[in-house]
Write a protein that holds these residues in place. Structure first.
Motif, PDB file in Angstrom:
ATOM      1  N   ASP A 106     -34.314 -17.603   5.213  1.00 60.42           N
ATOM      2  CA  ASP A 106     -34.238 -16.137   5.164  1.00 60.42           C
ATOM      3  C   ASP A 106     -35.017 -15.573   3.975  1.00 60.42           C
ATOM      4  OD1 ASP A 106     -32.654 -16.210   7.419  1.00 60.42           O
ATOM      5  OD2 ASP A 106     -30.769 -15.852   6.339  1.00 60.42           O
ATOM      6  N   GLU A 107     -35.036 -16.315   2.867  1.00 59.06           N
ATOM      7  CA  GLU A 107     -35.757 -15.872   1.666  1.00 59.06           C
ATOM      8  C   GLU A 107     -37.225 -16.306   1.699  1.00 59.06           C
ATOM      9  OE1 GLU A 107     -33.664 -16.840  -1.948  1.00 59.06           O
ATOM     10  OE2 GLU A 107     -31.752 -16.261  -1.047  1.00 59.06           O
ATOM     11  N   GLU A 108     -37.638 -16.883   2.820  1.00 58.85           N
ATOM     12  CA  GLU A 108     -39.023 -17.328   3.055  1.00 58.85           C
ATOM     13  C   GLU A 108     -39.506 -18.328   2.011  1.00 58.85           C
ATOM     14  OE1 GLU A 108     -41.398 -13.805   3.648  1.00 58.85           O
ATOM     15  OE2 GLU A 108     -40.363 -13.343   5.520  1.00 58.85           O
ATOM     16  N   LEU A 109     -38.594 -19.215   1.577  1.00 59.01           N
ATOM     17  CA  LEU A 109     -38.949 -20.288   0.658  1.00 59.01           C
ATOM     18  C   LEU A 109     -39.296 -21.561   1.412  1.00 59.01           C
ATOM     19  CD1 LEU A 109     -36.170 -19.583  -1.980  1.00 59.01           C
ATOM     20  CD2 LEU A 109     -38.613 -19.026  -2.155  1.00 59.01           C
ATOM     21  N   ILE A 110     -38.789 -21.661   2.653  1.00 60.52           N
ATOM     22  CA  ILE A 110     -39.146 -22.746   3.565  1.00 60.52           C
ATOM     23  C   ILE A 110     -39.396 -22.138   4.940  1.00 60.52           C
ATOM     24  CG2 ILE A 110     -37.828 -24.519   2.310  1.00 60.52           C
ATOM     25  CD1 ILE A 110     -35.661 -24.283   4.477  1.00 60.52           C
ATOM     26  N   SER A 111     -40.106 -22.897   5.787  1.00 60.00           N
ATOM     27  CA  SER A 111     -40.333 -22.416   7.150  1.00 60.00           C
ATOM     28  C   SER A 111     -40.447 -23.612   8.086  1.00 60.00           C
ATOM     29  CB  SER A 111     -41.605 -21.562   7.229  1.00 60.00           C
ATOM     30  OG  SER A 111     -42.746 -22.367   6.993  1.00 60.00           O
ATOM     31  N   GLY A 112     -40.126 -23.367   9.328  1.00 57.38           N
ATOM     32  CA  GLY A 112     -40.234 -24.416  10.330  1.00 57.38           C
ATOM     33  C   GLY A 112     -39.302 -24.150  11.486  1.00 57.38           C
ATOM     34  N   SER A 113     -39.432 -24.964  12.500  1.00 56.20           N
ATOM     35  CA  SER A 113     -38.629 -24.845  13.704  1.00 56.20           C
ATOM     36  C   SER A 113     -37.191 -25.279  13.432  1.00 56.20           C
ATOM     37  CB  SER A 113     -39.224 -25.741  14.801  1.00 56.20           C
ATOM     38  OG  SER A 113     -38.330 -25.876  15.872  1.00 56.20           O
ATOM     39  N   GLN A 114     -36.256 -24.611  14.072  1.00 53.08           N
ATOM     40  CA  GLN A 114     -34.855 -25.010  13.921  1.00 53.08           C
ATOM     41  C   GLN A 114     -34.594 -26.352  14.591  1.00 53.08           C
ATOM     42  OE1 GLN A 114     -31.844 -22.186  14.705  1.00 53.08           O
ATOM     43  NE2 GLN A 114     -32.626 -20.706  13.242  1.00 53.08           N
ATOM     44  N   ARG A 115     -35.419 -26.721  15.558  1.00 56.91           N
ATOM     45  CA  ARG A 115     -35.253 -27.997  16.263  1.00 56.91           C
ATOM     46  C   ARG A 115     -35.788 -29.178  15.462  1.00 56.91           C
ATOM     47  NH1 ARG A 115     -36.681 -26.784  22.539  1.00 56.91           N
ATOM     48  NH2 ARG A 115     -35.102 -25.184  22.850  1.00 56.91           N
ATOM     49  N   LYS A 149     -36.602 -31.762  12.365  1.00 53.90           N
ATOM     50  CA  LYS A 149     -35.801 -32.372  11.301  1.00 53.90           C
ATOM     51  C   LYS A 149     -36.441 -32.183   9.927  1.00 53.90           C
ATOM     52  CE  LYS A 149     -33.686 -35.782  14.239  1.00 53.90           C
ATOM     53  NZ  LYS A 149     -33.384 -37.183  14.460  1.00 53.90           N
ATOM     54  N   SER A 150     -37.607 -31.543   9.919  1.00 56.88           N
ATOM     55  CA  SER A 150     -38.278 -31.285   8.650  1.00 56.88           C
ATOM     56  C   SER A 150     -38.799 -29.854   8.639  1.00 56.88           C
ATOM     57  CB  SER A 150     -39.429 -32.274   8.432  1.00 56.88           C
ATOM     58  OG  SER A 150     -40.401 -32.141   9.434  1.00 56.88           O
ATOM     59  N   VAL A 151     -39.128 -29.375   7.435  1.00 57.23           N
ATOM     60  CA  VAL A 151     -39.634 -28.014   7.256  1.00 57.23           C
ATOM     61  C   VAL A 151     -40.779 -28.042   6.261  1.00 57.23           C
ATOM     62  CG1 VAL A 151     -37.475 -26.806   7.769  1.00 57.23           C
ATOM     63  CG2 VAL A 151     -37.942 -27.550   5.436  1.00 57.23           C
ATOM     64  N   TYR A 152     -41.518 -26.948   6.203  1.00 58.72           N
ATOM     65  CA  TYR A 152     -42.560 -26.769   5.195  1.00 58.72           C
ATOM     66  C   TYR A 152     -42.018 -25.920   4.066  1.00 58.72           C
ATOM     67  CZ  TYR A 152     -45.991 -28.498   8.523  1.00 58.72           C
ATOM     68  OH  TYR A 152     -46.679 -29.290   9.393  1.00 58.72           O
ATOM     69  N   LEU A 153     -42.397 -26.252   2.859  1.00 62.43           N
ATOM     70  CA  LEU A 153     -42.121 -25.384   1.722  1.00 62.43           C
ATOM     71  C   LEU A 153     -43.229 -24.342   1.685  1.00 62.43           C
ATOM     72  CD1 LEU A 153     -41.333 -28.385  -0.406  1.00 62.43           C
ATOM     73  CD2 LEU A 153     -39.910 -26.383  -0.624  1.00 62.43           C
ATOM     74  N   THR A 154     -42.875 -23.085   1.571  1.00 66.84           N
ATOM     75  CA  THR A 154     -43.885 -22.035   1.460  1.00 66.84           C
ATOM     76  C   THR A 154     -44.486 -22.074   0.061  1.00 66.84           C
ATOM     77  OG1 THR A 154     -42.316 -20.387   0.672  1.00 66.84           O
ATOM     78  CG2 THR A 154     -42.602 -20.564   3.080  1.00 66.84           C
ATOM     79  N   ASP A 155     -45.597 -21.372  -0.130  1.00 69.64           N
ATOM     80  CA  ASP A 155     -46.195 -21.302  -1.466  1.00 69.64           C
ATOM     81  C   ASP A 155     -45.189 -20.756  -2.476  1.00 69.64           C
ATOM     82  OD1 ASP A 155     -48.594 -22.297  -0.519  1.00 69.64           O
ATOM     83  OD2 ASP A 155     -49.528 -20.321  -0.317  1.00 69.64           O
ATOM     84  N   GLU A 156     -44.429 -19.756  -2.066  1.00 69.82           N
ATOM     85  CA  GLU A 156     -43.406 -19.171  -2.936  1.00 69.82           C
ATOM     86  C   GLU A 156     -42.306 -20.192  -3.216  1.00 69.82           C
ATOM     87  OE1 GLU A 156     -42.003 -16.495  -5.489  1.00 69.82           O
ATOM     88  OE2 GLU A 156     -43.823 -16.191  -4.334  1.00 69.82           O
ATOM     89  N   GLY A 157     -41.946 -20.974  -2.213  1.00 67.86           N
ATOM     90  CA  GLY A 157     -40.933 -22.010  -2.395  1.00 67.86           C
ATOM     91  C   GLY A 157     -41.378 -23.075  -3.384  1.00 67.86           C
ATOM     92  N   VAL A 158     -42.656 -23.472  -3.302  1.00 68.64           N
ATOM     93  CA  VAL A 158     -43.201 -24.462  -4.238  1.00 68.64           C
ATOM     94  C   VAL A 158     -43.171 -23.908  -5.659  1.00 68.64           C
ATOM     95  CG1 VAL A 158     -45.309 -25.682  -4.933  1.00 68.64           C
ATOM     96  CG2 VAL A 158     -44.612 -25.674  -2.534  1.00 68.64           C
ATOM     97  N   LYS A 159     -43.608 -22.660  -5.823  1.00 71.10           N
ATOM     98  CA  LYS A 159     -43.614 -22.039  -7.157  1.00 71.10           C
ATOM     99  C   LYS A 159     -42.216 -21.984  -7.762  1.00 71.10           C
ATOM    100  CE  LYS A 159     -46.966 -18.668  -6.185  1.00 71.10           C
ATOM    101  NZ  LYS A 159     -47.362 -17.264  -6.237  1.00 71.10           N
ATOM    102  N   LEU A 160     -41.262 -21.554  -6.945  1.00 66.81           N
ATOM    103  CA  LEU A 160     -39.889 -21.451  -7.433  1.00 66.81           C
ATOM    104  C   LEU A 160     -39.332 -22.833  -7.758  1.00 66.81           C
ATOM    105  CD1 LEU A 160     -37.393 -19.850  -8.158  1.00 66.81           C
ATOM    106  CD2 LEU A 160     -36.765 -19.847  -5.728  1.00 66.81           C
ATOM    107  N   ALA A 161     -39.597 -23.817  -6.927  1.00 63.82           N
ATOM    108  CA  ALA A 161     -39.112 -25.177  -7.185  1.00 63.82           C
ATOM    109  C   ALA A 161     -39.664 -25.713  -8.500  1.00 63.82           C
ATOM    110  CB  ALA A 161     -39.492 -26.098  -6.026  1.00 63.82           C
ATOM    111  N   GLU A 162     -40.926 -25.435  -8.780  1.00 66.31           N
ATOM    112  CA  GLU A 162     -41.518 -25.878 -10.041  1.00 66.31           C
ATOM    113  C   GLU A 162     -40.829 -25.201 -11.228  1.00 66.31           C
ATOM    114  OE1 GLU A 162     -45.655 -25.129  -9.283  1.00 66.31           O
ATOM    115  OE2 GLU A 162     -45.910 -27.050  -8.273  1.00 66.31           O
ATOM    116  N   GLN A 163     -40.489 -23.930 -11.083  1.00 65.90           N
ATOM    117  CA  GLN A 163     -39.761 -23.218 -12.136  1.00 65.90           C
ATOM    118  C   GLN A 163     -38.348 -23.785 -12.298  1.00 65.90           C
ATOM    119  OE1 GLN A 163     -39.875 -19.131 -10.910  1.00 65.90           O
ATOM    120  NE2 GLN A 163     -42.068 -18.922 -11.278  1.00 65.90           N
ATOM    121  N   LEU A 164     -37.739 -24.148 -11.185  1.00 61.10           N
ATOM    122  CA  LEU A 164     -36.390 -24.707 -11.239  1.00 61.10           C
ATOM    123  C   LEU A 164     -36.387 -26.075 -11.914  1.00 61.10           C
ATOM    124  CD1 LEU A 164     -35.134 -23.665  -7.699  1.00 61.10           C
ATOM    125  CD2 LEU A 164     -34.456 -22.689  -9.905  1.00 61.10           C
TER     126      LEU A 164
END
Length: 82
Positions: free
Chosen positions: A45-54, A56-71
């Motif tokens: 919902d916060e667009e930090l990851i994206s992918g199909s609900q079906r 078993k894996s997802v993509y990290l968005t560019d924003e998700g990668v940036k936030l993860a690095e900060q975390l």
């Protein structure tokens, strides 16, 4: 507050266990989504990851990668760049 910490730590773990995958002319970080659905849904919902609900894996968005690095700095006290 605890929900926010769980969400942040989940994103950080997803980043730390991710791998690069070719997607057209670029590469993206992909990770398994073996975490609680409620947390996965919040990250989506916060667009930090994206992918199909079906899937078993997802993509990290560019924003998700940036936030993860900060975390990484916040929780591990070190800069993380994969």
């Amino acid at each position: 507050m605890m929900d926010e910490i769980v969400k942040e730590l989940t994103l950080l773990l997803m980043y730390l266990t991710s791998w690069k995958e070719d997607v057209g002319f670029a590469q993206a970080r992909r990770t398994w989504k073996g975490y609680p659905f409620e947390t996965i849904n919040k990250l989506t919902d916060e667009e930090l990851i994206s992918g199909s609900q079906r899937s078993k894996s997802v993509y990290l968005t560019d924003e998700g990668v940036k936030l993860a690095e900060q975390l990484g700095k916040k929780y591990l006290n070190e800069e993380i760049k994969l």
